[in-house]
Write a protein that holds these residues in place. Sequence first.
Motif, mmCIF file in Angstrom:
data_model
loop_
_atom_site.group_PDB
_atom_site.id
_atom_site.type_symbol
_atom_site.label_atom_id
_atom_site.label_comp_id
_atom_site.label_asym_id
_atom_site.label_seq_id
_atom_site.Cartn_x
_atom_site.Cartn_y
_atom_site.Cartn_z
ATOM 1 N N ARG A 9 0.839 -1.200 0.000
ATOM 2 C CA ARG A 9 0.000 0.000 0.000
ATOM 3 C C ARG A 9 0.874 1.250 0.000
ATOM 4 O O ARG A 9 0.580 2.230 -0.688
ATOM 5 N N ASP A 96 -6.050 1.357 -5.873
ATOM 6 C CA ASP A 96 -7.302 0.745 -5.428
ATOM 7 C C ASP A 96 -7.174 -0.776 -5.378
ATOM 8 O O ASP A 96 -7.655 -1.425 -4.440
ATOM 9 N N TYR A 97 -6.532 -1.340 -6.391
ATOM 10 C CA TYR A 97 -6.349 -2.793 -6.433
ATOM 11 C C TYR A 97 -5.510 -3.263 -5.247
ATOM 12 O O TYR A 97 -5.874 -4.210 -4.542
ATOM 13 N N HIS A 99 -4.920 -1.834 -2.385
ATOM 14 C CA HIS A 99 -5.571 -1.638 -1.091
ATOM 15 C C HIS A 99 -6.655 -2.688 -0.821
ATOM 16 O O HIS A 99 -7.091 -2.841 0.321
ATOM 17 N N GLY A 100 -7.067 -3.408 -1.841
ATOM 18 C CA GLY A 100 -8.069 -4.448 -1.650
ATOM 19 C C GLY A 100 -7.490 -5.834 -1.425
ATOM 20 O O GLY A 100 -8.250 -6.802 -1.282
ATOM 21 N N SER A 102 -5.591 -8.935 0.481
ATOM 22 C CA SER A 102 -5.336 -9.496 1.806
ATOM 23 C C SER A 102 -3.938 -10.110 1.839
ATOM 24 O O SER A 102 -3.303 -10.305 0.798
#
Length: 228
Positions: A9, A96-97, A99-100, A102
Amino acid sequence: MGPRQEHFRMLALYNQWANARLYDAAGRIAPEALAEERGAFFGSLLGTLNHLLVTDRGWMARLEGESPRMRLDEMLHDDFSDLRAARVVQDQRLADYVHGLSEDRLAARLDYATSSGAPQSQPLHHVLAHLFNHQTHHRGQAHHLVGLVLGREATPVLDLLAYQRSTAAAAVEARQGTALPHDDGPPGRPPDDGPTGPGLAATRVQVAAMDGVMLADKEVPEPDSLGG
């Protein structure tokens, strides 16, 4: 948030920050100078910036399950304004990718094909490490080309440490409600003495908490150095 999540991130946000500063400087260069052949790996500054967009789009497609064929020297945009707008969209899409993701997804394997069609399989975090390293590699080439045209004093600092220290300072300022001095001058290296003090430049940073609440949105000092 796990360590890999935090790391990537940070790299995604740094990528946005560095590209914005580089494009701010490149936007001061005349179109003919942007397109001038300078012996770089992709010829010109415009060619180098286009290459980065081509490859980022290619990797983004692979991350989303597609493996497009691509020509690495393709000129997606001859117009700098169009290229810059596309760069902003691509950087936000990547952030955005990332930050999504896991920790489990980062550790999982990504199956894809190279631009020549050869099958590959790697941990996703290895692929992301390459993507951001590739950005830094060619952004450094573009940074050099900007310096050839504008001169060293007008070439922005892009060090990762500069981004890290700036965002850390902004977060502290937001928590304490204190104001840091800043300089409204160009994004390059400042004079020896000025509003930010010796050896400091200013850059605008935005720091948001994980819930999306904006903690800070202002200019803060950063180190004026090539390496730290």
